[in-house]
Design an enzyme around this catalytic site. Structure first.
Site, short mmCIF file in Angstrom:
data_model
loop_
_atom_site.label_atom_id
_atom_site.label_comp_id
_atom_site.label_asym_id
_atom_site.label_seq_id
_atom_site.Cartn_x
_atom_site.Cartn_y
_atom_site.Cartn_z
CE LYS A 58 43.97 -19.74 39.85
NZ LYS A 58 43.48 -20.22 41.16
N GLY A 122 43.25 -7.68 64.97
CA GLY A 122 42.05 -7.25 65.70
C GLY A 122 41.58 -8.37 66.61
CB VAL A 194 41.01 -26.78 44.23
CG1 VAL A 194 40.90 -25.77 43.13
CG2 VAL A 194 39.65 -27.34 44.55
CD GLU A 214 42.55 -37.29 47.09
OE1 GLU A 214 43.04 -36.16 47.03
OE2 GLU A 214 41.70 -37.61 47.96
CB SER A 280 47.28 -29.14 48.51
OG SER A 280 47.67 -30.25 47.71
N GLY A 282 43.41 -29.52 52.25
CA GLY A 282 42.30 -28.73 52.75
C GLY A 282 42.77 -27.61 53.67
CG ASP A 323 38.16 -19.32 52.96
OD1 ASP A 323 37.22 -19.23 52.15
OD2 ASP A 323 39.34 -19.58 52.62
CB ALA A 331 37.87 -15.36 46.25
CG HIS A 455 30.20 -19.66 13.71
ND1 HIS A 455 30.45 -20.93 14.19
CD2 HIS A 455 30.80 -19.58 12.50
CE1 HIS A 455 31.18 -21.59 13.29
NE2 HIS A 455 31.41 -20.79 12.26
P1 FAD Z 1 41.20 -14.62 53.59
O1 FAD Z 1 41.42 -14.31 52.17
O2 FAD Z 1 41.96 -15.73 54.20
O3 FAD Z 1 41.50 -13.26 54.37
C1 FAD Z 1 41.50 -13.19 55.75
C2 FAD Z 1 42.36 -12.01 56.16
O4 FAD Z 1 42.15 -11.75 57.53
C3 FAD Z 1 43.86 -12.23 55.99
O5 FAD Z 1 44.45 -11.10 55.41
C4 FAD Z 1 44.36 -12.42 57.42
O6 FAD Z 1 45.69 -11.99 57.61
C5 FAD Z 1 43.40 -11.50 58.15
N1 FAD Z 1 43.23 -11.80 59.58
C6 FAD Z 1 42.99 -13.01 60.16
N2 FAD Z 1 42.81 -12.86 61.49
C7 FAD Z 1 42.95 -11.52 61.75
C8 FAD Z 1 42.85 -10.74 62.91
N3 FAD Z 1 42.55 -11.29 64.09
N4 FAD Z 1 43.05 -9.41 62.80
C9 FAD Z 1 43.33 -8.84 61.61
N5 FAD Z 1 43.43 -9.53 60.46
C10 FAD Z 1 43.22 -10.86 60.53
N6 FAD Z 1 39.22 -19.08 45.57
C11 FAD Z 1 38.60 -18.77 44.40
O7 FAD Z 1 37.43 -18.40 44.42
N7 FAD Z 1 39.28 -18.83 43.22
C12 FAD Z 1 40.57 -19.23 43.14
O8 FAD Z 1 41.14 -19.27 42.05
C13 FAD Z 1 41.23 -19.57 44.33
N8 FAD Z 1 42.51 -19.96 44.31
C14 FAD Z 1 43.14 -20.27 45.49
C15 FAD Z 1 44.45 -20.70 45.43
C16 FAD Z 1 45.12 -21.04 46.59
C17 FAD Z 1 46.54 -21.51 46.51
C18 FAD Z 1 44.45 -20.91 47.85
C19 FAD Z 1 45.16 -21.22 49.12
C20 FAD Z 1 43.14 -20.48 47.90
C21 FAD Z 1 42.47 -20.17 46.73
N9 FAD Z 1 41.14 -19.77 46.73
C22 FAD Z 1 40.51 -19.48 45.56
C23 FAD Z 1 40.38 -19.64 47.99
C24 FAD Z 1 40.33 -18.16 48.43
O9 FAD Z 1 41.65 -17.69 48.57
C25 FAD Z 1 39.58 -18.03 49.73
O10 FAD Z 1 38.31 -18.64 49.62
C26 FAD Z 1 39.39 -16.56 50.10
O11 FAD Z 1 40.63 -15.93 50.23
C27 FAD Z 1 38.60 -16.41 51.40
O12 FAD Z 1 38.47 -15.07 51.68
P2 FAD Z 1 38.30 -14.55 53.18
O13 FAD Z 1 38.13 -13.08 53.08
O14 FAD Z 1 37.26 -15.34 53.87
O15 FAD Z 1 39.67 -14.92 53.90
P1 NAI Z 2 40.64 -29.62 48.72
O1 NAI Z 2 39.59 -29.88 49.72
O2 NAI Z 2 40.25 -29.09 47.39
O3 NAI Z 2 41.44 -30.98 48.44
C1 NAI Z 2 42.07 -31.68 49.46
C2 NAI Z 2 42.32 -33.09 48.98
O4 NAI Z 2 43.21 -33.72 49.88
C3 NAI Z 2 41.06 -33.94 48.92
O5 NAI Z 2 40.98 -34.58 47.68
C4 NAI Z 2 41.23 -34.90 50.09
O6 NAI Z 2 40.62 -36.16 49.86
C5 NAI Z 2 42.74 -35.02 50.13
N1 NAI Z 2 43.26 -35.42 51.43
C6 NAI Z 2 42.87 -35.00 52.66
N2 NAI Z 2 43.63 -35.57 53.62
C7 NAI Z 2 44.54 -36.35 52.97
C8 NAI Z 2 45.60 -37.17 53.41
N3 NAI Z 2 45.91 -37.30 54.70
N4 NAI Z 2 46.32 -37.84 52.48
C9 NAI Z 2 46.04 -37.72 51.16
N5 NAI Z 2 45.04 -36.94 50.69
C10 NAI Z 2 44.30 -36.27 51.59
O7 NAI Z 2 41.71 -28.70 49.46
P2 NAI Z 2 42.96 -27.87 48.90
O8 NAI Z 2 43.36 -28.36 47.56
O9 NAI Z 2 43.92 -27.85 50.02
O10 NAI Z 2 42.35 -26.43 48.74
C11 NAI Z 2 41.67 -25.82 49.81
C12 NAI Z 2 40.54 -24.99 49.31
O11 NAI Z 2 41.01 -23.79 48.74
C13 NAI Z 2 39.73 -25.63 48.20
O12 NAI Z 2 38.79 -26.55 48.67
C14 NAI Z 2 39.06 -24.45 47.60
O13 NAI Z 2 37.94 -24.12 48.37
C15 NAI Z 2 40.12 -23.37 47.74
N6 NAI Z 2 40.81 -23.22 46.45
C16 NAI Z 2 40.10 -22.83 45.37
C17 NAI Z 2 40.69 -22.71 44.12
C18 NAI Z 2 39.86 -22.34 42.97
O14 NAI Z 2 38.74 -21.89 43.16
N7 NAI Z 2 40.35 -22.46 41.73
C19 NAI Z 2 42.11 -22.97 43.93
C20 NAI Z 2 42.77 -23.43 45.14
C21 NAI Z 2 42.13 -23.52 46.34
#
Ligand code: FAD
Ligand code: NAI
Length: 476
Positions: A58, A122, A194, A214, A280, A282, A323, A331, A455
């Site tokens: 962001k 852990g 995404v 895609e 990206s 998934g 996750d 998140a 408004h």
């Molecule tokens: P995580 O955030 O992955 O945290 C897990 C933590 O556990 C990490 O710090 C890891 O190092 C630690 N860990 C793992 N195993 C161990 C272990 N054995 N011992 C100790 N520590 C450990 N979601 C949104 O809602 N809005 C967004 O705008 C958004 N943008 C995103 C953009 C990107 C590029 C990505 C990749 C994801 C985005 N997401 C977004 C998804 C969001 O980041 C995840 O859904 C969220 O972080 C999940 O939270 P979590 O606590 O389950 O896991």
């Molecule tokens: P995603 O699931 O959103 O998108 C993956 C895309 O890749 C899909 O459209 C799928 O059809 C395509 N795909 C899969 N295999 C493929 C292949 N072999 N060749 C071509 N296309 C293929 O997953 P993404 O973008 O990696 O993000 C992971 C997750 O992180 C999201 O689903 C979301 O939960 C979280 N996230 C959330 C954000 C937000 O809330 N704004 C921002 C970024 C991530």
């Protein structure tokens, strides 16, 4: 003798750190273990979300949007910009600073709430006994702690393409995608989900020629079809090249960049030559190093920890959130589960309403929704009424200079209860909150239509879309 805790949370992302804070608020002696390291080897609380996800993406989306506005849209407002330049290193440094502020914020919250933090990995050691579960913490030193309740919140990691591991130089996961040192002339992305759309937008705005490959034939299949069509039109206009229905073949990475063999929807063989490739496609649940086998913690075929609707695993007093379990990888979903689990441990009735978890894609236009899409309602045979209102007819959107998109309401045909709200347009991320509240309170579209909205504001488009369900918009 090992330190004893009421609750040990493994993972300090949004699922874990929020669970730890809530457990501590409820009076439990709580520990949180997280292994994430900052550039200096120190802790960096907040997990994927804070370090390489929500927050840094962001920050870069905001910076790159400013850049695009200054270059392309300020002139419409009568603002002349001469000598516009890009200092990418500074932009990335600002992003890193935002990340650090969030890392520090969580560390402060742990102190404030008396959560004991362990920096390290852990892992389970052996099945629990009456006293609880022994957890080994491997950090700078190694120690064992014991917890009566364990909350697993170990998150997810990016899924690589088969045969093309991430090197974070040429083939980038979300991590490398957020710290490319120079704007790539040509950027390829695999997956227009995404991350693909958000990161593709960042680098396109900064000057890359972006191509997204895609696999699916439909654009943003998860999103309401009408909204996905509107968004696709806008992305096409911006020059984001999205190829649908492709099959990605061999990926070769070398000194000159990355070459991707692919076939298009017609089956024609193509090659994409790019400087960098972001993959990206998934994310996969992460239990690396957790040693789930030692306690018999059940995982499914995707590697996710198996939980019931209340985040209970197959083991007594072991819970899992975020996750690493089923459901959307968001998140705020992780946070809600973390709070609910802490409250359940306290004997309260923690609750997560999966039907009102909002989604936001922070592109321009933003895309946000909650509840059912029109295609889902049709498939389920639910009778509904739809109402839409375009931002084109909204005064505030005209004043902003961004009239792309619409608000769409879907309401039950018999009861008028709101079943879904879908927005594509300016600040959809903020507008969706009203729809979430409405659905949580099981409001009808008439309820929203009868509420006074300021408004001029974008939220008037929400009210008008609610009015449109009853075919009585006032401004369109
Ligand atoms: P995580 O955030 O992955 O945290 C897990 C933590 O556990 C990490 O710090 C890891 O190092 C630690 N860990 C793992 N195993 C161990 C272990 N054995 N011992 C100790 N520590 C450990 N979601 C949104 O809602 N809005 C967004 O705008 C958004 N943008 C995103 C953009 C990107 C590029 C990505 C990749 C994801 C985005 N997401 C977004 C998804 C969001 O980041 C995840 O859904 C969220 O972080 C999940 O939270 P979590 O606590 O389950 O896991
Ligand atoms: P995603 O699931 O959103 O998108 C993956 C895309 O890749 C899909 O459209 C799928 O059809 C395509 N795909 C899969 N295999 C493929 C292949 N072999 N060749 C071509 N296309 C293929 O997953 P993404 O973008 O990696 O993000 C992971 C997750 O992180 C999201 O689903 C979301 O939960 C979280 N996230 C959330 C954000 C937000 O809330 N704004 C921002 C970024 C991530």
């Amino acid at each position: 003798m090992s330190k004893q805790f009421d609750v040990i949370v493994i993972g300090g992302g949004p699922g874990g750190y929020i669970a730890a804070i809530r457990a501590a608020q409820l009076g439990f002696n709580t520990a949180c273990i997280d292994e994430w390291k900052n550039g200096k080897g120190g802790p960096a609380l907040g997990g994927t979300c804070t370090n390489v996800g929500c927050i840094p993406s962001k920050a870069l989306l905001q910076s790159s949007e400013h850049f695009e506005h200054a270059g392309k849209h300020f002139a419409d407002h009568g603002i002349e910009v001469k000598g516009l330049g890009l200092d990418l290193a500074k932009m990335i440094a600002r992003k890193d600073q935002v990340v650090r502020q969030n890392n520090d914020g969580i560390a402060y919250l742990f102190k404030k709430n008396k959560v004991t933090f362990f920096h390290g990995r852990g892992s389970f050691v052996k099945p629990g006994d009456g006293a609880g579960y022994e957890i080994k913490v491997a950090g700078a030193t190694e120690e064992s702690i014991v917890g009566k309740h364990i909350i697993v919140a170990t998150g997810s990691t990016a899924r690589p393409l088969p045969g093309a591991p991430f090197d974070e130089e040429n083939i980038l996961s979300n991590d490398g995608a957020l710290r490319v040192p120079a704007v790539p002339k040509k950027l390829g992305l695999v997956g227009s989900g995404v991350i693909g759309l958000e990161m593709g937008s960042v680098w396109r705005r900064l000057g890359s020629e972006v191509t997204i490959l895609e696999a699916l034939p439909d654009f943003l299949g998860l999103v309401d079809e009408q909204v996905a069509r509107e968004a696709k039109k806008a992305f096409d206009k911006q020059g984001l090249k999205i190829e649908l229905g492709v099959k990605v073949g061999e990926v070769k990475s070398g000194k000159k960049g990355v070459s991707v063999a692919w076939t298009n929807a017609k089956g024609e063989a193509k090659t994409l030559e790019v400087d960098k490739l972001i993959v990206s496609i998934g994310r996969v649940p992460n239990t690396v190093g957790l040693n789930p086998e030692s306690v018999g913690l059940r995982l499914d075929e995707r590697g996710a920890v198996v939980v019931d609707g209340d985040c209970r695993t197959n083991l007594p007093n072991v819970w899992a959130v975020g996750d690493v379990v089923r459901g959307p990888m968001l998140a705020h979903k992780a946070e809600e589960e973390g709070v609910a689990v802490a409250e359940r441990i306290a004997g309260q009735h923690g609750h997560v309403n999966f039907n009102t978890v909002p989604w936001v894609i922070y592109t321009s236009p933003e895309i946000a929704w909650v509840g059912q899409t029109e295609q889902q309602l049709k498939a389920a045979g639910v009778k509904y009424r739809a109402g839409t209102f375009p931002f084109m007819a909204n005064g505030r959107a005209r004043a902003l200079g961004d009239t792309t998109g619409l608000v769409k309401f879907l309401a039950d045909a018999a009861t008028d209860e709101i079943l879904g709200v879908h927005i594509v347009g300016p600040l959809a991320s903020e507008l969706i909150a009203e729809a979430v509240v409405a659905m949580e309170f099981r409001a009808s579209s008439e309820d929203i239509a009868r509420i006074c909205h300021a408004h001029p504001s974008l939220s008037e488009a929400t009210k008008e879309a609610a009015l449109a369900v009853d075919k009585r918009t006032l401004n369109f």
